[in-house]
Scaffold this motif. Structure first.
Motif, PDB file in Angstrom:
ATOM      1  N   ALA A 272      -4.933  -0.861 -12.871  1.00  0.00           N
ATOM      2  CA  ALA A 272      -4.405  -0.908 -14.236  1.00  0.00           C
ATOM      3  C   ALA A 272      -3.043  -1.578 -14.306  1.00  0.00           C
ATOM      4  N   GLY A 273      -2.564  -2.078 -13.164  1.00  0.00           N
ATOM      5  CA  GLY A 273      -1.288  -2.774 -13.141  1.00  0.00           C
ATOM      6  C   GLY A 273      -0.110  -1.935 -12.717  1.00  0.00           C
ATOM      7  N   GLY A 274      -0.367  -0.709 -12.279  1.00  0.00           N
ATOM      8  CA  GLY A 274       0.714   0.163 -11.849  1.00  0.00           C
ATOM      9  C   GLY A 274       1.211  -0.163 -10.452  1.00  0.00           C
ATOM     10  N   ARG A 275       2.329   0.434 -10.091  1.00  0.00           N
ATOM     11  CA  ARG A 275       2.923   0.219  -8.774  1.00  0.00           C
ATOM     12  C   ARG A 275       2.622   1.392  -7.853  1.00  0.00           C
ATOM     13  N   LEU A 276       2.423   1.068  -6.594  1.00  0.00           N
ATOM     14  CA  LEU A 276       2.095   2.098  -5.612  1.00  0.00           C
ATOM     15  C   LEU A 276       3.189   3.157  -5.541  1.00  0.00           C
ATOM     16  N   ASN A 277       4.446   2.736  -5.545  1.00  0.00           N
ATOM     17  CA  ASN A 277       5.548   3.659  -5.374  1.00  0.00           C
ATOM     18  C   ASN A 277       5.666   4.676  -6.509  1.00  0.00           C
ATOM     19  N   SER A 278       5.082   4.360  -7.663  1.00  0.00           N
ATOM     20  CA  SER A 278       5.114   5.323  -8.764  1.00  0.00           C
ATOM     21  C   SER A 278       4.422   6.624  -8.374  1.00  0.00           C
ATOM     22  N   ILE A 279       3.461   6.515  -7.467  1.00  0.00           N
ATOM     23  CA  ILE A 279       2.741   7.697  -6.987  1.00  0.00           C
ATOM     24  C   ILE A 279       3.269   8.157  -5.631  1.00  0.00           C
ATOM     25  N   THR A 280       3.441   7.230  -4.706  1.00  0.00           N
ATOM     26  CA  THR A 280       3.770   7.641  -3.339  1.00  0.00           C
ATOM     27  C   THR A 280       5.156   8.261  -3.220  1.00  0.00           C
ATOM     28  N   GLY A 304       6.064   0.426   0.706  1.00  0.00           N
ATOM     29  CA  GLY A 304       5.381   0.815  -0.522  1.00  0.00           C
ATOM     30  C   GLY A 304       6.112   0.510  -1.796  1.00  0.00           C
ATOM     31  N   VAL A 305       7.234  -0.226  -1.737  1.00  0.00           N
ATOM     32  CA  VAL A 305       8.014  -0.461  -2.947  1.00  0.00           C
ATOM     33  C   VAL A 305       7.719  -1.843  -3.526  1.00  0.00           C
ATOM     34  N   GLY A 306       8.105  -2.038  -4.791  1.00  0.00           N
ATOM     35  CA  GLY A 306       7.891  -3.325  -5.434  1.00  0.00           C
ATOM     36  C   GLY A 306       6.514  -3.421  -6.049  1.00  0.00           C
ATOM     37  N   GLY A 307       6.204  -4.601  -6.532  1.00  0.00           N
ATOM     38  CA  GLY A 307       4.953  -4.795  -7.253  1.00  0.00           C
ATOM     39  C   GLY A 307       3.775  -5.230  -6.408  1.00  0.00           C
ATOM     40  N   GLY A 308       3.987  -5.487  -5.117  1.00  0.00           N
ATOM     41  CA  GLY A 308       2.922  -6.041  -4.307  1.00  0.00           C
ATOM     42  C   GLY A 308       2.067  -5.078  -3.511  1.00  0.00           C
ATOM     43  N   PRO A 309       2.618  -3.971  -2.974  1.00  0.00           N
ATOM     44  CA  PRO A 309       1.854  -3.115  -2.070  1.00  0.00           C
ATOM     45  C   PRO A 309       0.579  -2.569  -2.694  1.00  0.00           C
ATOM     46  N   GLY A 310      -0.461  -2.489  -1.875  1.00  0.00           N
ATOM     47  CA  GLY A 310      -1.743  -1.992  -2.338  1.00  0.00           C
ATOM     48  C   GLY A 310      -2.141  -0.699  -1.667  1.00  0.00           C
ATOM     49  N   LEU A 311      -3.384  -0.329  -1.874  1.00  0.00           N
ATOM     50  CA  LEU A 311      -3.903   0.938  -1.361  1.00  0.00           C
ATOM     51  C   LEU A 311      -3.810   1.013   0.158  1.00  0.00           C
TER      52      LEU A 311
END
Length: 339
Positions: A272-280, A304-311
């Motif tokens: 949905a366009g969210g960032r990983l760090n918002s959760i981790t 895990g920061v920024g807009g690039g990291p994935g699952l």
């Protein structure tokens, strides 16, 4: 209200208990009562509700905490919260920050019990769900037991039957919000005496509670406990809540299993366009005290920061913590299959 509904609660914490944090906590306890961050009545009425107030059904039981001192606006905000599906509306009369004081809500309202009573009466008249109050044991020099008793008596006379009490006074001048969580001494006995004097009220104690063992001791004197920083900084303690306090015989998930349950949720968030760090950022403490906790935190913090990291970053971090890095591919396939 049934006292058991508030037997174990996780505190509303600004910048911490967002919907991602609550979803994570809910993987470890089905019965703990969760709270939103405080949202002002104005923000509820005029703000972007999907962002500020959105939640998933699996987060329930869930309370919406409101801030404000305008009775009409609070009643409108409470009605909006009820319509969105919240199980409780909680009025913040305990936050000591200067921003809150300037906005005339939070702990400064303990000096105006009649105003608080008008506010909660208006809210309760608009909704069928419970309206509750979170407060301190006092503020500044207005912190005698008589002051506290007068506040409780005035507000309870307006129909409020559940009080969540942070067992510290708040210094509105001279201490930062962080210092107000640590410097004023805890006075659990005052909260115990409140419950003894008012057995008709549901009294939940908050402040400095760090373990389930300490929670059990408090429950000998009051109806419920609320954990704040401990639930956030050492979240895996929540895995023992349902068995300890709600009689659950469900098997307790391991730390790795809790995080693997998050993977489909994280995948949807990223899509949905969210960032990983918002959760981790909320899960960094789950391995607290475990052998590879530092490596787990470091890997997520560095990668895990920024807009690039994935699952794959979270999958790798789990593998590091669990000592099974070679299982990355299998975990990724499992996450995809669960979607």
């Amino acid at each position: 209200m049934n006292h058991l509904t508030h037997k174990f609660c996780i505190a509303p914490m600004m910048d911490w208990t967002d919907r991602h944090c609550r979803f994570f906590h809910r993987q470890m306890s089905r019965h703990a009562r969760l709270y939103t961050e405080m949202v002002t009545a104005d923000a509820v009425i005029h703000g972007e509700r999907a962002r500020l107030l959105g939640f998933g059904a699996d987060e329930r039981p869930l309370a919406l905490q409101l801030g404000g001192s305008d009775a009409a606006k609070l009643a409108d905000a409470a009605a909006i919260g009820e319509a969105l599906g919240y199980d409780e509306i909680n009025l913040n009369v305990g936050c000591p920050s200067s921003r809150v004081k300037e906005g005339r809500f939070g702990a400064c309202l303990m000096a105006e019990p009649d105003l608080v009573a008008r506010c909660v009466a208006g809210m309760a008249a608009r909704v069928a769900i419970p309206v509750t109050v979170k407060c301190r044991i006092g503020i500044d020099d207005q912190d005698s037991e008589a002051d506290f008793t007068r506040f409780i008596e005035t507000v309870s006379a307006a129909g409020i039957t559940t009080f969540i009490v942070h067992a510290r006074k708040a210094w509105l001048n001279g201490l930062s919000p962080k210092e107000n969580r640590e410097v004023p001494p805890l006075d659990y006995a005052r909260v115990y005496r409140l419950k003894a004097a008012r057995p008709d009220l549901t009294i939940v104690i908050n402040g400095g509670i760090e373990t389930l063992e300490a929670s059990a001791e408090h429950l000998k004197h009051v109806d419920g406990v609320m954990l704040g920083r401990a639930a956030y900084q050492t979240p895996y303690l929540l895995a023992g809540v349902d068995a300890a306090f709600f009689g659950s015989d469900a098997s307790v998930l391991s730390r790795g299993e809790v995080l693997e349950r998050l993977l489909p949720y994280v995948a949807r968030h990223l899509e949905a366009g969210g960032r990983l760090n918002s959760i981790t950022r909320h899960v960094l403490g789950i391995y607290h005290g475990q052998p590879r906790a530092r490596q787990f935190r470091r890997y997520l913090s560095e990668n895990g920061v920024g807009g690039g990291p994935g699952l794959d970053v979270l999958i790798e971090a789990i593998a590091i913590a669990e000592g099974r890095k070679g299982e990355r591919a299998g975990a990724a396939e499992a996450a995809q299959a669960a979607e």
